[in-house]
Design a protein around this motif. Structure first.
Motif, PDB file in Angstrom:
ATOM      1  N   UNK A   1       0.848  -1.195   0.000  1.00 27.04           N
ATOM      2  CA  UNK A   1       0.000   0.000   0.000  1.00 27.04           C
ATOM      3  C   UNK A   1       0.886   1.249   0.000  1.00 27.04           C
ATOM      4  N   UNK A   2       0.318   2.331  -0.528  1.00 31.17           N
ATOM      5  CA  UNK A   2       1.072   3.577  -0.600  1.00 31.17           C
ATOM      6  C   UNK A   2       2.020   3.637  -1.774  1.00 31.17           C
ATOM      7  N   UNK A   3       1.777   2.802  -2.778  1.00 34.65           N
ATOM      8  CA  UNK A   3       2.624   2.779  -3.970  1.00 34.65           C
ATOM      9  C   UNK A   3       1.721   2.617  -5.190  1.00 34.65           C
ATOM     10  N   UNK A   4       2.142   3.122  -6.331  1.00 31.17           N
ATOM     11  CA  UNK A   4       1.330   3.021  -7.531  1.00 31.17           C
ATOM     12  C   UNK A   4       1.064   1.558  -7.876  1.00 31.17           C
ATOM     13  N   UNK A   5      -0.134   1.289  -8.336  1.00 27.75           N
ATOM     14  CA  UNK A   5      -0.438  -0.082  -8.725  1.00 27.75           C
ATOM     15  C   UNK A   5       0.250  -0.461 -10.028  1.00 27.75           C
ATOM     16  N   UNK A   6       0.859   0.524 -10.715  1.00 28.01           N
ATOM     17  CA  UNK A   6       1.654   0.261 -11.907  1.00 28.01           C
ATOM     18  C   UNK A   6       3.126   0.582 -11.636  1.00 28.01           C
ATOM     19  N   UNK A   7       4.014  -0.122 -12.314  1.00 24.70           N
ATOM     20  CA  UNK A   7       5.440   0.142 -12.179  1.00 24.70           C
ATOM     21  C   UNK A   7       5.756   1.518 -12.754  1.00 24.70           C
ATOM     22  N   UNK A   8       6.359   2.382 -11.907  1.00 26.44           N
ATOM     23  CA  UNK A   8       6.666   3.762 -12.273  1.00 26.44           C
ATOM     24  C   UNK A   8       5.411   4.484 -12.771  1.00 26.44           C
ATOM     25  N   UNK A   9       4.256   4.010 -12.305  1.00 25.22           N
ATOM     26  CA  UNK A   9       2.999   4.661 -12.624  1.00 25.22           C
ATOM     27  C   UNK A   9       2.470   4.420 -14.017  1.00 25.22           C
ATOM     28  N   UNK A  10       3.130   3.536 -14.795  1.00 30.56           N
ATOM     29  CA  UNK A  10       2.679   3.398 -16.179  1.00 30.56           C
ATOM     30  C   UNK A  10       2.793   2.001 -16.775  1.00 30.56           C
ATOM     31  N   UNK A  11       3.462   1.049 -16.097  1.00 30.04           N
ATOM     32  CA  UNK A  11       3.684  -0.271 -16.685  1.00 30.04           C
ATOM     33  C   UNK A  11       3.216  -1.380 -15.760  1.00 30.04           C
ATOM     34  N   UNK A  12       2.811  -2.511 -16.346  1.00 32.17           N
ATOM     35  CA  UNK A  12       2.531  -3.693 -15.546  1.00 32.17           C
ATOM     36  C   UNK A  12       3.845  -4.282 -15.048  1.00 32.17           C
ATOM     37  N   UNK A  13       3.848  -4.746 -13.822  1.00 30.70           N
ATOM     38  CA  UNK A  13       5.075  -5.296 -13.239  1.00 30.70           C
ATOM     39  C   UNK A  13       5.331  -6.714 -13.723  1.00 30.70           C
ATOM     40  N   UNK A  14       6.596  -6.996 -14.012  1.00 31.10           N
ATOM     41  CA  UNK A  14       7.037  -8.349 -14.322  1.00 31.10           C
ATOM     42  C   UNK A  14       7.551  -9.043 -13.067  1.00 31.10           C
ATOM     43  N   UNK A  15       7.878  -8.254 -12.058  1.00 30.78           N
ATOM     44  CA  UNK A  15       8.337  -8.742 -10.764  1.00 30.78           C
ATOM     45  C   UNK A  15       8.235  -7.564  -9.800  1.00 30.78           C
ATOM     46  N   UNK A  16       8.531  -7.828  -8.524  1.00 29.84           N
ATOM     47  CA  UNK A  16       8.549  -6.748  -7.545  1.00 29.84           C
ATOM     48  C   UNK A  16       9.959  -6.696  -6.959  1.00 29.84           C
ATOM     49  N   UNK A  17      10.668  -5.594  -7.256  1.00 27.20           N
ATOM     50  CA  UNK A  17      12.077  -5.459  -6.880  1.00 27.20           C
ATOM     51  C   UNK A  17      12.182  -4.440  -5.753  1.00 27.20           C
ATOM     52  N   UNK A  18      12.507  -4.915  -4.574  1.00 30.83           N
ATOM     53  CA  UNK A  18      12.409  -4.090  -3.377  1.00 30.83           C
ATOM     54  C   UNK A  18      13.358  -2.899  -3.409  1.00 30.83           C
ATOM     55  N   UNK A  19      14.533  -3.020  -4.016  1.00 32.94           N
ATOM     56  CA  UNK A  19      15.469  -1.888  -4.015  1.00 32.94           C
ATOM     57  C   UNK A  19      15.090  -0.823  -5.037  1.00 32.94           C
ATOM     58  N   UNK A  20      14.152  -1.129  -5.917  1.00 31.51           N
ATOM     59  CA  UNK A  20      13.612  -0.109  -6.810  1.00 31.51           C
ATOM     60  C   UNK A  20      12.318   0.482  -6.258  1.00 31.51           C
ATOM     61  N   UNK A  21      11.451  -0.370  -5.762  1.00 29.67           N
ATOM     62  CA  UNK A  21      10.165   0.095  -5.242  1.00 29.67           C
ATOM     63  C   UNK A  21      10.319   0.828  -3.913  1.00 29.67           C
ATOM     64  N   UNK A  22      11.228   0.329  -3.060  1.00 26.44           N
ATOM     65  CA  UNK A  22      11.541   0.921  -1.755  1.00 26.44           C
ATOM     66  C   UNK A  22      10.348   0.922  -0.797  1.00 26.44           C
ATOM     67  N   UNK A  23       9.379   0.097  -1.055  1.00 20.92           N
ATOM     68  CA  UNK A  23       8.237  -0.074  -0.151  1.00 20.92           C
ATOM     69  C   UNK A  23       8.013  -1.570   0.016  1.00 20.92           C
ATOM     70  N   UNK A  24       8.028  -2.024   1.246  1.00 18.02           N
ATOM     71  CA  UNK A  24       7.857  -3.454   1.515  1.00 18.02           C
ATOM     72  C   UNK A  24       6.370  -3.816   1.512  1.00 18.02           C
ATOM     73  N   UNK A  25       6.032  -5.062   1.274  1.00 14.58           N
ATOM     74  CA  UNK A  25       4.634  -5.490   1.430  1.00 14.58           C
ATOM     75  C   UNK A  25       4.183  -5.312   2.874  1.00 14.58           C
ATOM     76  N   UNK A  26       2.896  -5.050   3.053  1.00 15.85           N
ATOM     77  CA  UNK A  26       2.345  -4.960   4.402  1.00 15.85           C
ATOM     78  C   UNK A  26       1.805  -6.300   4.868  1.00 15.85           C
ATOM     79  N   UNK A  27       1.445  -7.152   3.900  1.00 14.69           N
ATOM     80  CA  UNK A  27       0.929  -8.474   4.243  1.00 14.69           C
ATOM     81  C   UNK A  27       1.305  -9.457   3.148  1.00 14.69           C
ATOM     82  N   UNK A  28       1.660 -10.671   3.569  1.00 14.99           N
ATOM     83  CA  UNK A  28       1.934 -11.767   2.645  1.00 14.99           C
ATOM     84  C   UNK A  28       1.134 -12.977   3.091  1.00 14.99           C
ATOM     85  N   UNK A  29       0.633 -13.733   2.115  1.00 15.93           N
ATOM     86  CA  UNK A  29      -0.177 -14.910   2.410  1.00 15.93           C
ATOM     87  C   UNK A  29       0.397 -16.107   1.668  1.00 15.93           C
ATOM     88  N   UNK A  30       0.478 -17.225   2.372  1.00 10.47           N
ATOM     89  CA  UNK A  30       0.859 -18.485   1.754  1.00 10.47           C
ATOM     90  C   UNK A  30      -0.272 -19.486   1.960  1.00 10.47           C
TER      91      UNK A  30
END
Length: 278
Positions: free
Chosen positions: A90-119
């Motif tokens: 939460x608190x981050x654009x739902x698109x990568x850099x606000x304009x692209x669909x993500x192929x992965x989630x790269x923490x050192x680029x996004x700089x925002x961690x997930x708030x919840x993970x489910x397995x």
């Protein structure tokens, strides 16, 4: 002259195959060489989580959810990743850099961690998902990544065979198992709760994991919202039709009153009385 034997000979079992051979519960649902291929539960259950994850304190454009997406977490080991069954940021654009669909989630680029993970637990991954298995080398286990490296505040596991729900909250740098009230748990940071719902999703009636709001109402799925909109549109159509019928009745009543007044005036004139003087 010899007759060549067939490469494979049919084996006649003494009992039907469905009684003697392994069932889907005995056989792996993943390719051992590619341990990320989802079974139906790992497809449908994340979709239900995504459809009902609507934290009211965040704009929908600032919420990202994903399932079975590579999560890269260590800038010193850029090839290391984990693949959560479902996670939310939460608190981050739902698109990568606000304009692209993500192929992965790269923490050192996004700089925002997930708030919840489910397995969603399966026999082959249960020990690792619950932190029972120890690291045998590199990279770290999924539990270590979620708890110690990413420090994801909430970690949730759900076992669909036993319907066991576990929720862990990060406290003091380690996950603490939380008490769940009536199979439901409130997450104040999201102003949402998550719990087990008995109902029908995509035609299958069972216990499902889904999100609910502060009033305890299960958040509607896409299909449920479509149905609610259809019902509201039908109710509006019925109200408009009732209003049209009322207007038509009023018009008919007014017309009938005018006809009666004209008939009365005509009778008065026949009697030699001027109706205007009455």
């Amino acid at each position: 002259m010899s007759v060549a034997k067939p490469l494979f000979e049919q084996v006649i079992l003494p009992h039907p195959a469905k009684e003697t051979l392994p069932t889907m519960y005995d056989l792996p649902s993943e390719d051992p060489e590619e341990p990320g291929l989802p079974d139906e539960c790992h497809l449908w259950q994340p979709q239900l989580c995504s459809e009902t994850f609507r934290p009211p304190n965040y704009d929908s454009e600032r919420v990202f959810v994903a399932s079975d997406l590579n999560l890269y977490y260590d800038p010193n080991h850029t090839a290391w990743y984990k693949r959560p069954d479902w996670f939310a940021v939460v608190g981050i654009s739902r698109f990568y850099q606000g304009r692209e669909l993500r192929m992965s989630y790269v923490i050192w680029q996004e700089e925002v961690r997930p708030i919840v993970a489910i397995e969603f637990l399966s026999a082959s991954t249960k020990d690792q998902d619950l932190g029972y298995s120890e690291r045998t080398g590199e990279p770290p286990t999924k539990w270590e990544v979620y708890e110690q490296i990413l420090a994801i505040p909430y970690y949730i596991t759900f076992e669909r065979v036993t319907n066991e729900l576990k929720i862990f909250h990060l406290d003091g740098g380690s996950y603490q198992l939380q008490t769940i009230d009536n199979s439901q748990f409130w997450i104040p940071e999201l102003q949402l709760g998550i719990g087990l719902w008995l109902g029908q999703y995509r035609g299958l009636n069972r216990l499902w994991l889904r999100w609910y709001d502060q009033d305890g109402n299960w958040i509607a799925t896409n299909a449920e919202r479509t149905e609610l909109e259809r019902q509201r549109a039908e109710q509006e159509r019925q109200r408009a039709e009732q209003e049209r019928q009322r207007a038509e009745q009023e018009r008919q009543q007014k017309e009938l009153a005018q006809q009666r007044a004209q008939q009365l005036a005509e009778r008065l004139r026949q009697m030699g009385i001027n109706p205007d003087e009455i």
